[in-house]
Design a protein around this motif. Structure first.
Motif, mmCIF file in Angstrom:
data_model
loop_
_atom_site.group_PDB
_atom_site.id
_atom_site.type_symbol
_atom_site.label_atom_id
_atom_site.label_comp_id
_atom_site.label_asym_id
_atom_site.label_seq_id
_atom_site.Cartn_x
_atom_site.Cartn_y
_atom_site.Cartn_z
ATOM 1 N N TYR A 74 6.607 -10.886 18.466
ATOM 2 C CA TYR A 74 7.993 -11.056 18.898
ATOM 3 C C TYR A 74 8.900 -10.100 18.121
ATOM 4 O O TYR A 74 9.899 -9.603 18.643
ATOM 5 N N GLY A 75 8.532 -9.827 16.872
ATOM 6 C CA GLY A 75 9.293 -8.872 16.081
ATOM 7 C C GLY A 75 9.240 -7.469 16.657
ATOM 8 O O GLY A 75 10.228 -6.727 16.625
ATOM 9 N N LYS A 76 8.085 -7.084 17.180
ATOM 10 C CA LYS A 76 7.986 -5.772 17.822
ATOM 11 C C LYS A 76 8.860 -5.715 19.072
ATOM 12 O O LYS A 76 9.518 -4.705 19.355
ATOM 13 N N LEU A 77 8.888 -6.828 19.811
ATOM 14 C CA LEU A 77 9.684 -6.866 21.033
ATOM 15 C C LEU A 77 11.179 -6.833 20.727
ATOM 16 O O LEU A 77 11.938 -6.099 21.379
ATOM 17 N N ASP A 78 11.625 -7.618 19.730
ATOM 18 C CA ASP A 78 13.064 -7.622 19.468
ATOM 19 C C ASP A 78 13.534 -6.269 18.941
ATOM 20 O O ASP A 78 14.607 -5.778 19.305
ATOM 21 N N SER A 79 12.716 -5.616 18.123
ATOM 22 C CA SER A 79 13.106 -4.303 17.603
ATOM 23 C C SER A 79 13.201 -3.271 18.723
ATOM 24 O O SER A 79 14.114 -2.432 18.743
ATOM 25 N N TYR A 80 12.266 -3.346 19.668
ATOM 26 C CA TYR A 80 12.282 -2.396 20.782
ATOM 27 C C TYR A 80 13.535 -2.576 21.634
ATOM 28 O O TYR A 80 14.252 -1.607 21.921
ATOM 29 N N PHE A 81 13.813 -3.811 22.055
ATOM 30 C CA PHE A 81 14.954 -4.030 22.942
ATOM 31 C C PHE A 81 16.278 -3.765 22.228
ATOM 32 O O PHE A 81 17.241 -3.310 22.848
ATOM 33 N N ASP A 82 16.328 -4.022 20.941
ATOM 34 C CA ASP A 82 17.526 -3.692 20.170
ATOM 35 C C ASP A 82 17.746 -2.178 20.174
ATOM 36 O O ASP A 82 18.862 -1.688 20.387
ATOM 37 N N ALA A 83 16.667 -1.427 19.977
ATOM 38 C CA ALA A 83 16.775 0.031 19.891
ATOM 39 C C ALA A 83 17.253 0.659 21.195
ATOM 40 O O ALA A 83 17.956 1.680 21.185
ATOM 41 N N ILE A 84 16.891 0.070 22.340
ATOM 42 C CA ILE A 84 17.304 0.659 23.627
ATOM 43 C C ILE A 84 18.614 0.059 24.137
ATOM 44 O O ILE A 84 19.076 0.410 25.226
ATOM 45 N N GLY A 85 19.211 -0.855 23.366
ATOM 46 C CA GLY A 85 20.504 -1.409 23.744
ATOM 47 C C GLY A 85 20.452 -2.550 24.731
ATOM 48 O O GLY A 85 21.480 -2.929 25.300
ATOM 49 N N ASP A 86 19.275 -3.129 24.960
ATOM 50 C CA ASP A 86 19.175 -4.324 25.805
ATOM 51 C C ASP A 86 19.339 -5.532 24.884
ATOM 52 O O ASP A 86 18.372 -6.176 24.467
ATOM 53 N N TYR A 87 20.603 -5.835 24.571
ATOM 54 C CA TYR A 87 20.875 -6.792 23.502
ATOM 55 C C TYR A 87 20.544 -8.234 23.887
ATOM 56 O O TYR A 87 20.155 -9.033 23.031
ATOM 57 N N ASP A 88 20.684 -8.577 25.154
ATOM 58 C CA ASP A 88 20.342 -9.946 25.560
ATOM 59 C C ASP A 88 18.859 -10.221 25.322
ATOM 60 O O ASP A 88 18.483 -11.282 24.807
#
Length: 645
Positions: A74-88
């Motif tokens: 889940y940490g890999k997923l949250d870091s990825y979506f944060d980096a691309i600006g998909d904040y939700d």
């Protein structure tokens, strides 16, 4: 940073151990294949295609109860979506990561929740309210009993000014410099030193109270009941002013010498409480942790019987720990930092920000953060008192740490822009200048959230939005009322004033937020409405049942207005008839009938009187003029004025 590296090292070890375990589950090859494919895609710079593999792996490890590896993916997923600006999506996975770290018995997800708060878009709306029962109810504890020196509503204005070159410890200068008296002045004292009588006198000269941060620099062992303590307490009483005694604050932080033994801390705090209760009734005991580390706060709580106020040291800064080499903290809001402590203690105790500050300059980086400071100063002095009505005091740490070769400039007067902005914010009467039991703003105006219970207002009101976006800086705020663009703002402080005539029942107010690039980042809708108000001889009337407009006629509470004009009123339930009399004038009317009788003479109403929630409402002009009043209608504020003199 060291903590993060150690966490990742441990987690990777856990992951490796899970694959090395024997015997392997039947589908181990499939799991291993997903893991290898994800690693290969990341190595080739194609994280987007790795997402489905991380999702598979997180779901797999959750299904077999391997919480550590679940949290890792889940940490890999949250870091990825944060980096691309998909904040939700990022927030969703940050919360899941924290959930599974907690299941694993780790608090490693706390920093991820902090990041989730940073990137969460928030648009809330608050408005002025004049109904005293509504305001007071929100600001009361569940017991209904106010604490020592607690205002009925409103927030005491406090300041630490000793290092302010324009004020120093001459507290009487504060009003001249910042345009308003402050209610509380902060001074520091150390166990073993005498009572700070000079500061108490200067606070008294400024008609203020004193907050004393009393620090046992040699730890808690020397803190005992004896001649020194008794004399100190007696001198506190002799000062003759309200004193907020903050003993051994920030005890939950390892940076203070009185940290580490909650039982001893509680025993010492309780002992001090008992001494001051006996010797100095003008002293209120303030228990004041730091807002971090949050997981070590509650064990130090001395108990409701020994605490008058709950305080907190709460600071935000541009960089973590003031170090530009560490991650940016610009997206951190001071508003959310109070939530946990507020939710835990505010139902029992009033809260104060014992120390707080927002730097406008960062010395280590040589960067100016004036715009960011203004954004958070508005949150500090407008949003936080409205969002948290049990927040009853704010003491600002007015210090330029650059003078001590430190990191941040919190000083209000070192920047004329910040000084003027602060003065503008604190001019609000809701920020109180005098400590007294059951104090309240001079204008008797409070603030409420705009929600299903607090949509309607009378005459006019000010709306104040709390806006937070991941990009931090706001480009534009647009206010759209019933589909029409009403106002646009590009500068702080944000807020909008509307008159009742602009906001008929059932109105819709939308707030559109754009970032600095002009991109819409939020569109939030609020139901708003206004009510008819009634003034009699210049005095605003408060009714149990609000007036209403029916078929174009304004109906007002008959009994309340008749009695305010000096008439007597009786109701015959059997015939549903109202009889009223004042002097030689009599009135008789029957509910739901247009014919009424004044001194026995029939006349017709444009709309019949009717019963609403047990109250009789009748046309405003008839009610106001029957006993000789002169009635006028102000459509812009939807106000009926009745002059009887």
């Amino acid at each position: 940073m060291k903590k993060r590296i150690s966490i990742m090292t441990i987690v990777v070890g856990v992951l490796a151990a899970s694959f090395a375990s024997s015997p392997a589950p039947a589908h181990a090859d499939i799991v291993w294949d997903h893991w290898q494919q994800a690693e290969s895609l990341v190595a080739r710079g194609n994280k987007a295609e790795a997402v489905s593999h991380w999702q598979f792996l997180a779901n797999h490890y959750a299904s077999i109860g391997d919480w550590e590896n679940t949290a890792l993916f889940y940490g890999k997923l949250d870091s990825y979506f944060d980096a691309i600006g998909d904040y939700d999506q990022a927030i969703h996975y940050y919360e899941l990561e924290n959930e599974y770290w907690l299941k694993a018995g780790r608090d490693w997800g706390a920093v991820k929740l902090q990041r989730a708060d940073q990137i969460r878009t928030t648009v809330e709306l608050y408005r002025q309210e004049r109904d005293q029962s509504t305001i007071r109810e929100l600001a009361l504890p569940s017991s209904g009993k106010l604490a020592k020196f607690e205002p009925a509503y409103g927030t005491y204005l406090g300041i630490y000014s000793e290092q302010d070159p324009k004020v120093g410890n001459m507290f009487t200068k504060t009003e001249a410099v910042y345009g308003k008296k402050h209610a509380i002045y902060l001074a520091y004292a150390h166990w073993g030193q005498s009572f700070p009588a000079m500061y108490a006198k200067r606070a008294k000269d400024a008609d203020g109270a004193l907050q004393i941060a009393w620090e046992p620099d040699d730890g808690l062992d020397p803190v005992e009941d004896g001649a020194y303590l008794r004399k100190w307490a007696q001198e506190a009483k002799a000062a003759g002013i309200p004193i907020f005694l903050r003993f051994a604050g920030e005890m939950n932080g390892a940076w203070v010498k009185w940290h580490g033994n909650p039982a001893q801390y509680i025993a010492k705090f309780r002992m001090l409480h008992d001494v001051f209760a006996a010797e100095a009734p003008n002293v209120a005991m303030v228990w004041s942790p730091g807002d971090v580390p949050a997981n070590d706060i509650d064990p130090y709580y001395p108990g409701d019987a020994y605490v008058d106020w709950v305080g907190v040291s709460l600071y935000i800064e541009p960089y973590e720990n003031g170090d530009p080499s560490l991650p940016s903290m610009l997206a951190t809001s001071n508003v959310e930092r109070l939530t946990r402590l507020y939710n835990t203690y505010s139902d029992r105790k009033p809260l104060m920000l014992s120390e707080t500050g927002v730097p406008h300059y960062q010395h280590a980086a040589g960067e100016d953060f004036t715009e960011w400071a203004k954004l958070n100063l508005q949150r500090l002095y407008e949003i936080m008192p409205y969002k948290y009505p049990r927040l009853k005091a704010i003491t600002y740490f007015n210090v330029n740490q650059g003078m001590n070769n430190a990191k941040n400039d919190y000083s209000l007067s070192s920047s004329s822009d910040i000084q003027n902005y602060y003065s503008k914010l604190i001019a609000n009467p809701y920020l109180l200048s005098k400590v007294s039991d059951s104090a309240q703003p001079v204008d008797r105006v409070g603030y409420v959230p705009v929600d299903a219970d607090h949509q309607s207002f009378t005459k006019k009101t000010k709306f104040v939005p709390f806006i937070k976006i991941p990009e931090v800086y706001i480009g534009k705020v647009e206010y759209i009322l019933n589909g029409r663009l009403t106002a646009t703002q590009t500068e702080l402080p944000y807020g909008l004033e509307l008159r009742a005539g602009e906001v008929p029942e059932g109105s819709v107010l939308q707030i559109r937020v754009l970032n600095k690039s002009g991109k819409q980042v939020s569109l939030r809708t609020f139901g708003v409405s206004s009510q008819v108000s009634v003034d009699i001889d210049g005095k605003d009337q408060v009714f149990e049942q609000a007036p209403a407009i029916v078929n174009g006629s304004t109906l007002t509470p008959l009994r309340a207005i008749f009695e305010a004009m000096g008439a007597t009123v009786e109701y015959e339930a059997a015939t549903r008839t109202v009889n009223a009399k004042k002097g030689g004038t009599t009135v008789r009317l029957t509910l739901d009938q247009k014919t009424v009788y004044v001194n026995g003479k029939a006349m017709q109403l444009e709309e019949p009187a009717r019963l609403v929630n047990g109250y009789t409402l009748a046309p405003a002009r008839f009610v106001g003029e029957t006993f000789g009043g002169k009635v006028a209608w102000d459509g812009s504020s939807r106000t009926v004025t009745i002059a009887t003199k």
